[in-house]
Design an enzyme around this catalytic site. Structure first.
Site, PDB file in Angstrom:
ATOM      1  CE1 TYR A 302     -10.947   6.234  -3.918  1.00 20.23           C
ATOM      2  CE2 TYR A 302     -12.888   7.621  -4.072  1.00 20.23           C
ATOM      3  CZ  TYR A 302     -11.587   7.358  -4.422  1.00 20.23           C
ATOM      4  OH  TYR A 302     -10.928   8.208  -5.269  1.00 20.23           O
ATOM      5  CE1 TYR A 353      -8.868   8.134 -10.700  1.00 21.91           C
ATOM      6  CE2 TYR A 353     -10.134   7.023  -9.011  1.00 21.91           C
ATOM      7  CZ  TYR A 353      -9.055   7.800  -9.381  1.00 21.91           C
ATOM      8  OH  TYR A 353      -8.164   8.233  -8.440  1.00 21.91           O
TER       9      TYR A 353
END
Lengths: 403, 139
Positions: A302, A353
């Site tokens: 992440y 994103y």
């Protein structure tokens, strides 16, 4: 205190059988509903199923209920939510979805579980000039943040996580250039990926020249804001043998939390060189999978910011604590010549994103051998997702577990 | 250094006393009256001993800088537009070293703030008519 181990019996019991994506763009003007709908349809078809075959849904807990809820998608697609659940928050939630799905499938509560995420934050930002929804307003509406943080300028994800980077630099001597290497090498990976929103290669001067937003973070330290959606379908290991795609087994999944909250997590975290829950999720996932870091062929970590990639390299055991920057500089994370390919699709920094659902999807592609930026002979990969007070690690592999 | 123009929500019972303290030029923190642990973020009961006797007490205001960030961009947030660049950070009150309070930090004389520096607040009038602390290094 309970023991952290357990869940070994879930190793390899389910597989990801279908993946779907929709509309990665900076600001495509398509609603989140439609993007999610399309991604789900694609994932369901990829799994060799029809929408009415889906009977379970697991999504992350914090953004999805307000963007495209589980009931909305079940109504739109026409399936029964025999099993319906919310996982942890944001990235941690998406990566931990298979933990809930595996328990449901093992117990016969559902046969085919779908997980998804989508947003139109890119379009919203273009249209409204600023965020009313999405990550920023999520924070300004919370009274604790409104009263204790924002009046003092302590606001934005870049500030919250920039503060972590500042401590990592202070405690371990991590350098600006090491953060830059993460941005540059992640972009190198993105350049091979047709769907990445940012593909132009970067050199160190580009990184250093990019505008400083929240010192130590420059624009290129921060993930994109984009539109898009992703979805994946999970079924039992047995059912996966019937799917048209080669199965990608869930070998291990683990979660970690702190005794902090979504309000306090990012300021009261005791050690700012660690992500909240970050040291706890990896060991559980490795134990369930029965593997160690040296077995891992690639990692989709992440990357809300460059420092989060760096810290997760440390927390997942790929290098010693504090050595994440050195690892990236000296051993490398590109597919073409890194020791450990990381964010092979360009990540949140360069692909799009999508709270990490794109990381799960990329991991599945790598393990099927269908990725644009393919890691040779990839058979075991790790995906990690974060949130403000919790973290998840998922280990996926191509080898079936002998029962 | 100007505070961002975003006034607190004084209807929020658990955090309004922080701002009430500022109007008296005090940094008050919630402290359990049974076990003396500071309760931060403010909660209705003490997480350590579960007592409901949590009260806001005055501290010296002295705090040690734990981390900082130099905000140079307004991130399209209206309340940041006119006040960046600014330094913000987290500081640990000397009475409560496990507590981290977000702080607005005055421009240091040269360079950036130093982690570990000791800070003291000065209370300034904000644009929305309340006093709020601006932290400066102790000379």
């Amino acid at each position: 205190m309970g023991t952290a181990s357990g869940g070994k019996q879930l190793r390899g019991r389910i597989a990801i059988t279908g993946i779907g994506e929709s509309g990665f763009s900076d600001a495509g003007g398509v609603s989140a509903d439609r993007l999610v709908y399309n991604a789900c349809l694609e994932a369901i078809e990829d799994a060799g199923l029809t929408p009415s075959d889906i009977d379970g849904v697991v999504v992350e807990n914090s953004m999805t209920p307000d963007t495209v809820s589980t009931s909305e998608i079940s109504e739109s697609l026409g399936f029964d939510r025999r099993f319906s659940a919310h996982s942890l928050n944001v990235g941690a939630g998406i990566v931990a979805s298979p933990l809930l799905a595996a328990q449901a499938i093992e117990q016969g509560l559902a046969d085919h579980v779908i997980s998804y995420f989508g947003s139109d934050w890119g379009t919203e930002r273009e249209q409204k000039g600023s965020f009313e929804g999405g990550p920023y307003s999520y924070h300004t509406k919370k009274p604790y943040k409104r009263n204790l943080e924002i009046p003092f300028g302590y606001v934005t994800q870049a500030a919250y996580i920039g503060a972590f980077a500042q401590r990592h630099m202070h405690e371990f001597g991590t350098t600006t250039e090491q953060l830059g290497e993460i941005a540059i090498q992640t972009r190198t990976n993105a350049a091979e990926n047709e769907k990445a929103l940012k593909q132009e290669p970067l050199i160190m001067q580009d990184y250093l020249d990019s505008p400083m937003l929240a010192d130590p973070f420059r624009l290129l330290d921060c993930c994109l804001i984009s539109d898009g959606a992703g979805a994946f379908v999970m079924s039992s290991a047995e059912a996966a043998q019937e799917a048209p795609t080669s199965p990608v087994y869930v070998k291990g999944v683990g979660t970690g939390t702190e005794r902090t909250s979504t309000n306090s997590g990012l300021t009261q975290q005791h050690d700012f060189t660690r992500l909240p829950g970050g040291a706890k999720s990896g060991p559980k996932a490795y134990e369930m999978a029965g593997v160690s870091p040296s077995d891992i062929d690639f990692a989709e970590l992440y990357d809300s910011f460059t420092i989060t990639t760096l810290i997760q390299l440390e927390e997942l055991g790929f290098c010693e604590k504090g050595e994440g920057g050195t690892f990236v500089e000296e051993r490398g994370i590109t597919v073409e010549d890194g020791d450990l390919p990381v964010n092979t699709h360009g990540g949140l920094l360069s692909q799009a994103y999508l709270l990490g659902i794109n990381h799960v999807i990329e991991a599945v592609r790598q393990l099927r051998g269908t990725a644009d930026n393919q890691v040779e002979d990839a058979s075991l990969g790790v995906v990690a997702g974060e949130a403000s007070c919790e973290h998840s690690t998922l280990i996926l592999g191509t080898e079936e577990e002998r029962q | 250094m100007t505070h961002p123009n975003i006034e607190p929500d004084m209807d929020h019972e658990l955090t309004a006393p922080y701002w009430e303290g500022f109007q008296e030029e005090e940094v008050r923190l919630p402290q359990c009256q049974d076990c003396n642990e500071y309760v931060w973020y403010p909660r209705p009961i003490c997480p350590a001993c579960h007592s409901q006797s949590v009260e806001w007490v005055a501290t010296s205001g002295r705090a040690e800088l734990f981390t900082w960030v130099g905000m140079e961009y307004h991130f399209r947030l209206p309340f940041l537009k006119d006040v960046v660049p600014l330094y913000t950070g987290l500081a640990a009150p000397v009475e409560a070293p496990d507590v981290r309070i977000p702080v607005l930090i005055d421009d240091p004389a040269d360079g950036d703030p130093d982690i570990g520096m000791e800070l003291l607040p000065e209370f300034l009038e904000t644009e929305y008519g309340m006093k709020a602390p601006l932290y400066r290094p102790v000379e």
